[in-house]
Scaffold this motif. Structure first.
Motif, PDB file in Angstrom:
ATOM      1  N   ASP A  79       2.412   9.697  -4.658  1.00  0.00           N
ATOM      2  CA  ASP A  79       2.977  11.059  -4.328  1.00  0.00           C
ATOM      3  C   ASP A  79       4.271  11.360  -5.017  1.00  0.00           C
ATOM      4  OD1 ASP A  79       3.185  12.807  -2.257  1.00  0.00           O
ATOM      5  OD2 ASP A  79       4.757  11.696  -1.027  1.00  0.00           O
ATOM      6  N   ILE A  86      -1.458   6.930   6.058  1.00  0.00           N
ATOM      7  CA  ILE A  86      -0.275   6.211   5.395  1.00  0.00           C
ATOM      8  C   ILE A  86       0.877   7.153   4.973  1.00  0.00           C
ATOM      9  CG2 ILE A  86       0.290   4.653   3.272  1.00  0.00           C
ATOM     10  CD1 ILE A  86      -2.570   3.616   3.463  1.00  0.00           C
ATOM     11  N   LEU A  87       0.599   8.317   4.158  1.00  0.00           N
ATOM     12  CA  LEU A  87       1.746   9.067   3.980  1.00  0.00           C
ATOM     13  C   LEU A  87       2.498   9.597   5.186  1.00  0.00           C
ATOM     14  CD1 LEU A  87       0.117  10.999   0.949  1.00  0.00           C
ATOM     15  CD2 LEU A  87       2.060   9.226   0.882  1.00  0.00           C
ATOM     16  N   VAL A 103       0.571  -1.142  -0.014  1.00  0.00           N
ATOM     17  CA  VAL A 103       0.108   0.103  -0.032  1.00  0.00           C
ATOM     18  C   VAL A 103       0.959   1.240   0.116  1.00  0.00           C
ATOM     19  CG1 VAL A 103      -1.654   1.292   1.318  1.00  0.00           C
ATOM     20  CG2 VAL A 103      -1.840  -1.045   0.914  1.00  0.00           C
ATOM     21  N   GLU A 104       1.979   1.270   0.743  1.00  0.00           N
ATOM     22  CA  GLU A 104       2.837   2.487   0.908  1.00  0.00           C
ATOM     23  C   GLU A 104       3.469   2.636  -0.495  1.00  0.00           C
ATOM     24  OE1 GLU A 104       5.224   1.876   4.242  1.00  0.00           O
ATOM     25  OE2 GLU A 104       3.436   2.167   5.572  1.00  0.00           O
ATOM     26  N   VAL A 135      -5.362   7.580   3.075  1.00  0.00           N
ATOM     27  CA  VAL A 135      -4.107   7.972   2.116  1.00  0.00           C
ATOM     28  C   VAL A 135      -3.222   8.862   3.257  1.00  0.00           C
ATOM     29  CG1 VAL A 135      -3.126   9.141   0.335  1.00  0.00           C
ATOM     30  CG2 VAL A 135      -5.030   7.294   0.158  1.00  0.00           C
ATOM     31  N   VAL A 185       4.824   6.874   6.604  1.00  0.00           N
ATOM     32  CA  VAL A 185       5.867   6.855   5.586  1.00  0.00           C
ATOM     33  C   VAL A 185       6.728   8.055   5.970  1.00  0.00           C
ATOM     34  CG1 VAL A 185       6.853   7.038   3.212  1.00  0.00           C
ATOM     35  CG2 VAL A 185       4.849   5.644   3.718  1.00  0.00           C
ATOM     36  N   THR A 210       0.759   4.341  -2.705  1.00  0.00           N
ATOM     37  CA  THR A 210       0.650   5.760  -2.333  1.00  0.00           C
ATOM     38  C   THR A 210       1.897   6.660  -2.568  1.00  0.00           C
ATOM     39  OG1 THR A 210       1.511   5.433   0.029  1.00  0.00           O
ATOM     40  CG2 THR A 210      -0.961   5.370  -0.378  1.00  0.00           C
ATOM     41  N   GLY A 211       3.242   5.810  -2.261  1.00  0.00           N
ATOM     42  CA  GLY A 211       4.316   6.656  -2.461  1.00  0.00           C
ATOM     43  C   GLY A 211       4.450   7.067  -4.144  1.00  0.00           C
TER      44      GLY A 211
END
Lengths: 263, 164
Positions: free
Chosen positions: A77, B37-38, A69-70, B34, B41, A73-74
């Motif tokens: 992003d 989650i960001l 999932v990351e 989201v 990270v 999203t990354g």
């Protein structure tokens, strides 16, 4: 009539069938029957939610699911950071939803549910009524952000920097047309790509069936190569499903960049 | 093409349900999950960067500590070396002094003994002369039957001894 039934209509897979509430109305005469298309949108929404929810453990050292999932999203992003800059980070929720929704919609349409009798997968992204809504949403965001941030100065988008004055009229006309075409190109690109792949698969499948019913010789000559081609094209379609979702997200972020960073 | 044939029948349904489900996904996933989650990270990236910086700082501290330790150790070593040298020099000087003292004492005793020997020899010589003179007088008295003066006998003995 028996021969007619044996034929595969490659377009039948795109038929929308109401599943329930065929008389549901919204206001005056707007029918909102829950169709197979709506069902697959719902499945897409649920699966996207489940997929992302699986990555919500928020551990410092991520597990596999959280890592997946990351990564997604990354990816979005980074896409926005690269195309729009740091100001693009506020569009991550929208672009991520758009990307995942289209990606899952495309992929779910490729699930071979047709192997189970009376069931078949439906690709809602092969309908321009659906892709059109997504495209119009993206286009509206560009317009709203553009006019919100720059006011009427946003019209300078149609006059590229350093354009000579005598070229202003033709250039701005071309720019205006290319700008207005954007939602259509967005919607049609996805719709056509998805539809073409599915039609191709169904046409090849009809070759396999026709070849097989025409006898062993023709079956081997036509059916087997067609089947091999189907397998290869199915793999290609999975690739296309990802690429089209990526292209949609990428183009939307590029258009947002026009509005966000007006020259 | 069902997409076009069915457009009037299902356009509103398609638009409505797409907006419903896309909107649901956007609100729940896009807006709800989201950012978290960001954030996770970002938190992790920050943690990693912090840990790396801490590790670098610890490494620098260790390096400077080692440097300081080395300098201290070198100073200690040179201090010890000088202490040893000093002690060595002191011991050498002390033993040299003792040796010199002993040497002087020995020299003194040697000289004393030599003078005693010389004195003893002189007195012995003198006695021998006396004895020789007496013997000479006796010999003369027996052979020649003459009495010789002791002084003359002594002088004669002395003359003979001087000639060897």
């Amino acid at each position: 009539m028996a021969a007619e039934e044996g034929k595969v209509d490659p377009m039948k897979q795109f038929t929308i069938e109401p599943l329930m509430g065929s008389d549901w109305q919204l206001g005056d005469g707007l029918n909102i029957a829950f169709t197979n298309s709506a069902l697959w949108m719902a499945i897409t929404a649920v699966l996207v939610t489940l997929f992302v929810a699986g990555g919500m453990k928020r551990e410092l050292v991520p597990g596999r699911w959280q890592m997946a999932v990351e990564t997604m999203t990354g990816f979005i992003d980074d896409l926005l950071e690269a195309n729009v800059g740091t100001a693009g980070r506020k569009y991550v929720p929208y672009i991520f939803t758009l990307f995942m929704f289209i990606l899952f919609g495309n992929l779910l349409g490729l699930v071979p549910l047709g192997l189970i009798p009376h069931m078949h997968a439906f690709t809602f992204t092969s309908h321009f009524t659906a892709t059109g809504v997504l495209a119009i949403m993206s286009f509206s965001i560009v317009l709203i952000v553009g006019f919100w941030k720059h006011g009427l100065h946003f019209f300078s988008l149609f006059w590229p920097a350093n354009t000579p004055v005598f070229l202003a009229a033709p250039i701005s006309l071309i720019e205006l047309v290319s700008f207005m075409v954007r939602p259509f190109s967005l919607a049609l690109r996805l719709f056509v790509a998805m539809m073409a792949g599915h039609v191709l698969l169904k046409v090849l499948a009809s070759f396999v069936i026709a070849g097989g019913s025409a006898g062993a010789g023709l079956g081997l000559l036509v059916g087997v190569p067609s089947f091999i081609l189907m397998v290869a094209i199915s793999a290609l379609e999975i690739l296309v499903a990802g690429i089209q979702a990526y292209v949609f997200a990428l183009l939307t972020s590029l258009y947002i960049n026009d509005a966000e960073n007006l020259h | 093409m069902p997409q076009i044939e069915q457009i009037s029948e299902f356009l509103s349904s398609q638009v409505f349900w797409l907006l419903v489900f896309f909107g649901f996904t956007f609100v729940v996933v896009g807006l709800g999950m989201v950012p978290k989650i960001l954030g996770t990270v970002e938190l992790r990236d920050g943690q990693i960067a912090g840990d790396l910086a801490a590790a670098q700082a610890a490494r620098d501290a260790a390096t400077s500590d080692e440097e300081a330790w080395r300098q201290r150790e070198n100073a200690n070593r040179s201090a010890a070396q000088s202490l040893i040298g000093e002690a060595k020099a002191k011991a050498a000087a002390a033993s040299a002094a003792k040796l010199a003292e002993t040497q002087a004492r020995l020299d003194a005793r040697l000289a004393e003994a030599e003078t005693a020997i010389a004195a003893a020899r002189t007195s012995a010589m003198a006695e021998i002369e006396g004895v020789a003179a007496d013997a000479a007088r006796d010999i003369v008295a027996r052979v020649a039957g003459t009495e010789v003066e002791p002084a003359a006998a002594e002088a004669a003995v002395k003359e003979v001894m001087a000639h060897g």
